[in-house]
Structure formats: C-alpha cells, structure tokens
Design a protein around this motif. Sequence first.
Motif, PDB file in Angstrom:
ATOM      1  N   MET A 393       0.851  -1.183   0.000  1.00 28.87           N
ATOM      2  CA  MET A 393       0.000   0.000   0.000  1.00 28.87           C
ATOM      3  C   MET A 393       0.889   1.237   0.000  1.00 28.87           C
ATOM      4  O   MET A 393       1.840   1.325   0.789  1.00 28.87           O
ATOM      5  N   ASP A 395       1.165   5.617  -0.209  1.00 30.70           N
ATOM      6  CA  ASP A 395       0.478   6.880   0.019  1.00 30.70           C
ATOM      7  C   ASP A 395       1.434   8.030  -0.281  1.00 30.70           C
ATOM      8  O   ASP A 395       2.603   7.994   0.135  1.00 30.70           O
ATOM      9  N   ARG A 434      -5.328   2.026  -8.075  1.00 25.56           N
ATOM     10  CA  ARG A 434      -5.584   3.187  -7.208  1.00 25.56           C
ATOM     11  C   ARG A 434      -6.705   2.830  -6.236  1.00 25.56           C
ATOM     12  O   ARG A 434      -7.796   2.433  -6.645  1.00 25.56           O
ATOM     13  N   ASP A 438      -5.084   9.757  -2.805  1.00 29.28           N
ATOM     14  CA  ASP A 438      -3.666   9.620  -3.171  1.00 29.28           C
ATOM     15  C   ASP A 438      -3.100   8.304  -2.661  1.00 29.28           C
ATOM     16  O   ASP A 438      -1.896   8.198  -2.431  1.00 29.28           O
ATOM     17  N   GLU A 439      -3.956   7.296  -2.499  1.00 29.50           N
ATOM     18  CA  GLU A 439      -3.516   5.970  -2.062  1.00 29.50           C
ATOM     19  C   GLU A 439      -3.527   4.998  -3.235  1.00 29.50           C
ATOM     20  O   GLU A 439      -4.491   4.956  -4.008  1.00 29.50           O
ATOM     21  N   ASP A 501      -2.190  -1.592   5.582  1.00 29.67           N
ATOM     22  CA  ASP A 501      -2.539  -0.225   5.963  1.00 29.67           C
ATOM     23  C   ASP A 501      -1.905   0.152   7.301  1.00 29.67           C
ATOM     24  O   ASP A 501      -1.437   1.283   7.488  1.00 29.67           O
ATOM     25  N   LEU A 504       1.617   0.891   6.597  1.00 28.61           N
ATOM     26  CA  LEU A 504       1.743   2.203   5.958  1.00 28.61           C
ATOM     27  C   LEU A 504       1.616   3.318   6.998  1.00 28.61           C
ATOM     28  O   LEU A 504       2.376   4.300   6.959  1.00 28.61           O
ATOM     29  N   LYS A 508       4.418   6.250   7.734  1.00 29.31           N
ATOM     30  CA  LYS A 508       4.164   7.697   7.711  1.00 29.31           C
ATOM     31  C   LYS A 508       4.447   8.313   9.083  1.00 29.31           C
ATOM     32  O   LYS A 508       4.939   9.432   9.178  1.00 29.31           O
TER      33      LYS A 508
END
Length: 785
Positions: A393, A395, A434, A438-439, A501, A504, A508
């Motif tokens: 995933m 981003d 997509r 923006d993921e 997720d 991810l 971040k």
Amino acid sequence: MIDNAPIDERTLRQKLPVRAVLGLAPGPDLNWPRLWMLQHRELARLMVPRIACHAVGALLAAVMFFRFVPLPLLVCWLVWLTVSVYIYTQTDAQFLRSDKPALNGREARGHLVGSIMLGVGWASLMPLLQLVAGPEIAIRGLILGAGIAVGCVVLMGVVPLSALAFSGLLTIGAATGFWLAGSTEMIVFVGFFAFFGFGSIWIRAQDFLRFAIAETALVEKTHTVSLLLREFEENEADWLWQIDKSRRVRSASPRFAFAMNATPSELEGKAFFELISDDDWESGPGADSLRMLADHLNARENFSNLMVRVKIDGMPRWLELSGTPILGEKGEYLGYRGVGSDVTEQRKSSEKIAYLARYDTLTGLPNRLMLHEALGEAMEEARDMRRRCAFVMIDLDRFKAVNDSLGHQIGDRLLEQVSGRLAEIAGENELCGRLGGDEFGIVVRDACDFGAVDSLARKVIERLSQPYEVDAHTLFVGASAGSALAPRDGKTVEDLMRNADLALYRAKDGGRGVHFPYEPSLHADAEERRQLEFSLRKALEKDELLLNFQPVVDAKTEQVVSFEALIRWQSEEHGLVSPGKFIPLAEDTRLIVPIGTWVLKQACKEAMAWPGHVKVNVNVSPEQLVEPDFVSTVVDALTRSGLDPRRLEIEVTESIFLSDAEVARVALAQVMALGCQVALDDFGTGYSSLGYLRKLQFSTIKVDRSFVQGAAQGSSESLAIVRAVVAMAHSLEMKTTAEGVESEEEARLVRTMGCDRIQGFYFGRPMSSDDARSLFQTDYRELRA
C-alpha cells in the motif's frame, strides 16, 4: 372493462352480486356502469323483434276477443299498450344513439318505466276477460300471456330488472284471473311457471354478463398484442429470422435484411453461418458463441437471449438470438425460426460499465474493487501452489499541500503522472491500482521473499519522489509504503489489506519516505491508539486535562513577558500521556476542537491571576480555525474571564494555510481586529512561503528550536537562517522569539543575533499554574496592598 384488475378464469366463474346484476348498485372489481350499458344496448338492438312480438300479440288479442269484450274497453287497452311500447322504444333509441361508455344507476332504473307499463297492460288482459267474457275465454288470454312471457325471457332477459318486472306483472295478472274464476289450483300452476320463467331470466342475464366480460377482456388483449406487434415492427433493432433444415435463409424479413446490410432477395437461400461469420470463425474472437449457436441448432432445441459475436461485412457485431425448431404435421424437422436483435451498442455500454466498475476513471489503473479481486485470486493461487503473495500500500506524502495550494486540477494531473510511473514499474508479476485519493496499491502475485517486496517498495518510493512537471510547476511529493505477506500476515483479503494499511501508517508516522513491513506488534499499537481515542473522548468529562505554562522572557532584561499554555493529559487508565501522542490523535479525530476551546478558556482565566503586562500564548490547531464559530469562541473566552484582548496571543503554524487558507486568514484577521495578537510558530520548518507574512500582520515570528540548536553548534546554514528571519521580522515590525534555548551560551548567541524574546528550559520548564503564579509573589503583595 376492469378497474386495475386482470380478467382471469376465477373472475369469470365468480358469483355475480345480485344488486349489481339488477342494476341497483355497482359491485366490486368490475366496471359495472359499462356492463349495464352493454346490457341495455343489447336490449335496444332487439327493439324491432320486441315491437313485433307485442304488435302480433295485440293483433291476436283484438281478433280473438273483439266479440267478447266491449269495443271501448278493447280500444282503451290497445291504446295503453301502444303508448307503453312507444315509451319503451324511445328509451331504446336513446341507448342506440348514445356514445357514452357507461351507464349510471339512475339511467338503468329509468328503463324500468316502460317495462312496468307494458306489464300492466298485458297483466290486465286475463282479469278483464274473466270479468266480461267468462272462464273459457280467459283461458285463451292465459295462453296468449304465456307466449308473451316466453318472448320476454328470450328478448328481455339481458336486462333482468325490466324482464322480472314485466314477467312479475304477468304472473300477478294470471293469478288474479284464476282467483276471480275460483280456480285456486291453477294459481299454483301459474307460480310454478313463473318460477322457471324468473330462473331463465336470471340465467340469461348472468350468461350475457359473463360473455360481455370475457369478450371485453379478449378485445383488450387483442389490442395490447396489436400494440406490441406494431412496436416490434417499428423497432429497427428487432427482426425475424428463419432457416431451413440445411441452415439456409428462408422468408427473409426486411428488418433482418437491413441488419445484414442486404436486401431480402439477396439473403434468400444463403447459408446462415456465412452471413454472420468469416473464414476464421472457428478460431476468431466469436468462436465460442458461434459454436454454442451451432450446438443448439444441432440439438434442435429451443434457445433464447443467446449472445453471439459475429462479423457482418467485416465489422464485428453482437447479436442476441432466440429460436425454436419448426416441425411439420408429422413432427418432422423443417428448420428454425426466431427473433434477433443487434445489441452491439448495448454490449459496448455494458462493457464500458464493467470497465468503469473495475478501473479508475482518472488514472486508468485498476480500482479498489479490481485490486480486491486480484488479491483474492493471488492468495488462492498462492495457497494452492504453497507460495506467498504480497500487497503493498502506497500513500503520497505531500499531495494534500499541492492540491490545496494549486487546485484539484493540478492535483489530478499529478495523479495521472504518478499512475504512469507506477505502471512503468509494475511487471507481469505485479498489478498496480488506485485505492482512492492519493492511495495506491500493488498486488504481488509471487512474493518469493521479503527482500523482493522491499526492493519493489523502495523502487516505487524512489521513482515517485522524483520531481514532476505539471503546467509549468515543478512539484515534489514523496511516498510512503507499507506491505503485508500472505498467508503469514493475513488469511483473507480484508486482513491482508488492513495489515498493509497498519504498516503504511507506521511508515508515515516514522518519518515518511520509507517502506515498513507489517509486524504483529502493529496490532498492539493500533489497539493502543483505539483505547487512547476512547479515553480521550471522555477526558474532558472526567476533568483529566490540565495546563502547564512555560515562561517567555525578554532577551535583554530576562523578565517574564508571557507564558505559553501547554496542555497535559493525566489519564485514569493510561497515566500521564505525552502530548506528542495524544495531540495528533485529537487532530485526526477532530477532538482537538472541543479540547482547544477548553484550553483557550482555561488559559484566559488563569492569565487574570498574573500581572497586567504578562500575556498568555495559546496554540490553535488548523481544525479550530476553520470552525465557523472560532471567533465567537475567542470572544466568549475573553468575556467570561475578563481578560484584556491585548494580553492574548494566538499561536499558529504555517500548516493553517495548506487547507482552507482563505477561511483561516479571515478568522485570524477577525481575531486581530479584537485586539489579540497572532504569532507564527515553527517558521521555516513547514511548507514555507513569504506570502504568508504579507497576508497577515503577525505580531511575532517564533524561530524553531532546530535552527537555534544548529546555530549553537556552529552550523553556518542555521546561523544564516536565524539572522535572515530576525532581519526580516524587524523590517516588518514583528518580534522574534527563539525557542528551545537550554543553556547560557545559546541564550547569549540568540541575544547577539537580535532575537527579542527567548523561550526554553534555561529560563524555565513547563510548570503548574501555582508555580507560574509564584514567580509574581512580590507583585501580588503589592496589588493586594
């Protein structure tokens, strides 16, 4: 004929209501006013035979009885009968002339008058003969009356009320005549005859009504079929086709010829499969559908809605065919006939809908649904072949800033370039798509080891982090990635995507621009976050939040000029929670709005206990600024506490201008109009632009601690930045505050570089309200004196 109810066998066999049949009141389900009109029109159609029946009967009576009945009396009887027939026939003539589709109850009962008059005339004949001519002659009158009664059943039975009234009066007349003659046993005979007469009338009326119901339904169905056939003939997309047992076209319809781009004569006798295919039909794109059509024809079975891909004049088309075998009188096979339509456009629309359901319209990449399906197939294949697959995933890190500052149109074009780069990276083993916004996601069908997945993720991050050129703008956005391997990290698609997720989110949170693989501990972090959120929602109710205050001093005099209010959370379940942990959580969940309101009110209230020259600095989140009632909240806090607006300084960061910049600017301008001051915190560390300083007249610019510490360590870049910020602030008539000063050397350095105020551990750590007040004990004693 029927009010919103179809005519079926049950309706035809049901018992008809007596009052409705007699025309006294409408019954349920059926359109009785129209049925009554049909009854009376049928009776009016028999008007001539009825007049003839009455005329012949009257003539026979005159011939048979003129010698036995006084002439004036006979003439009066004939005149009565003539007038009654005239009235009766005038009513019938009105029904024949009328074009009304229905009859009301009053009109139905109005026909009864003529029947009663005629009945009175004929009923009076037998008593009259009994009185003036004797029993023998009266018997002749009875025979004549019986004939008239039989005619009534036949000719008047369709309108039972009139027929029963007429027959009933005849029965009364006959019974009266026998009573006058003293023949009571004959009255029983008259009643017996009347019973069968009345029953015949009732059966005749019901049979007519049921016939009328069935006939009307048949007309309606015929009309409906005609409309459908007309619509079918007018629709150029539908046509009839027929082939013989050799599969050659027979009786080609014009619509079929039009669909085949030929004339009916050109099609006659041609092989059906030659018309709809070419030489490569056994291996071409439509081979499977043509083979299925051939199988149906070989099996001589019915088929419907069969989709066949054909070629007509070299152009690919889609036909929808239905067919049934043609059998002769002896059951021999003669060929096929059926219906067909060209559904090429509908097929294209269906394919487009199917495409839109699985592909993203902006980027052309597979969407979330298709990625979900592809990942499910990859996991099933990996399970069968005892290997691993993966889901990555991705981003974009700074996409929101681009979208907010340059507009969604630029953001969309940026996403198109991002998708193009992803498509370049993906090989046969990967499927990029997509997920939304923006993921993005990548399905790795065969993940031989973690190193291959990590290498792919790093390659994606490196490629997506390279600059973009969009409409004369050079844009820089980074990317973060999280991955999960199946079956190790999840047995289902949902589990694997959720775990990717989580990875991810960790990437971040850990600095962005990195790839982080899933670890079981992430679930514990997510659970801790969930529990923190649950507790934070109740923190205000439980009075678990408190404020600490860090002093800000004048760089020259080292006297306290303000305190920065800093929130702390002493949780009952989690103990003392770091602001770095719960503040981002509050911003993500928008709990920062009620918490920020509480901080603002408490800080203003506490500042009232300080000397009048000491200000209070309150940090405000972008989420608070975009609230419609933010300015009202500030006014309320000042009003309730009684604090002078000049003693309140709102601290914001540059991030307020990245979302709803105009709303934030207007809100801050209104706050400054109240007399409050606004400080720009952490200047230079965010998405910096000197335009911010032109949009708003900030009172203070706070130099971030990273630049202060860099300058103290001799970093030329940090020294240059601090000097530039100080010079710029002074030229714009703004104060500067150096943050993070922890030693005497750092304090001396920022003082020599021109900073106006200093904040840091060297002058005081965040302290409780009591400790903050203790710094002004001398001043308080003077005030109390």
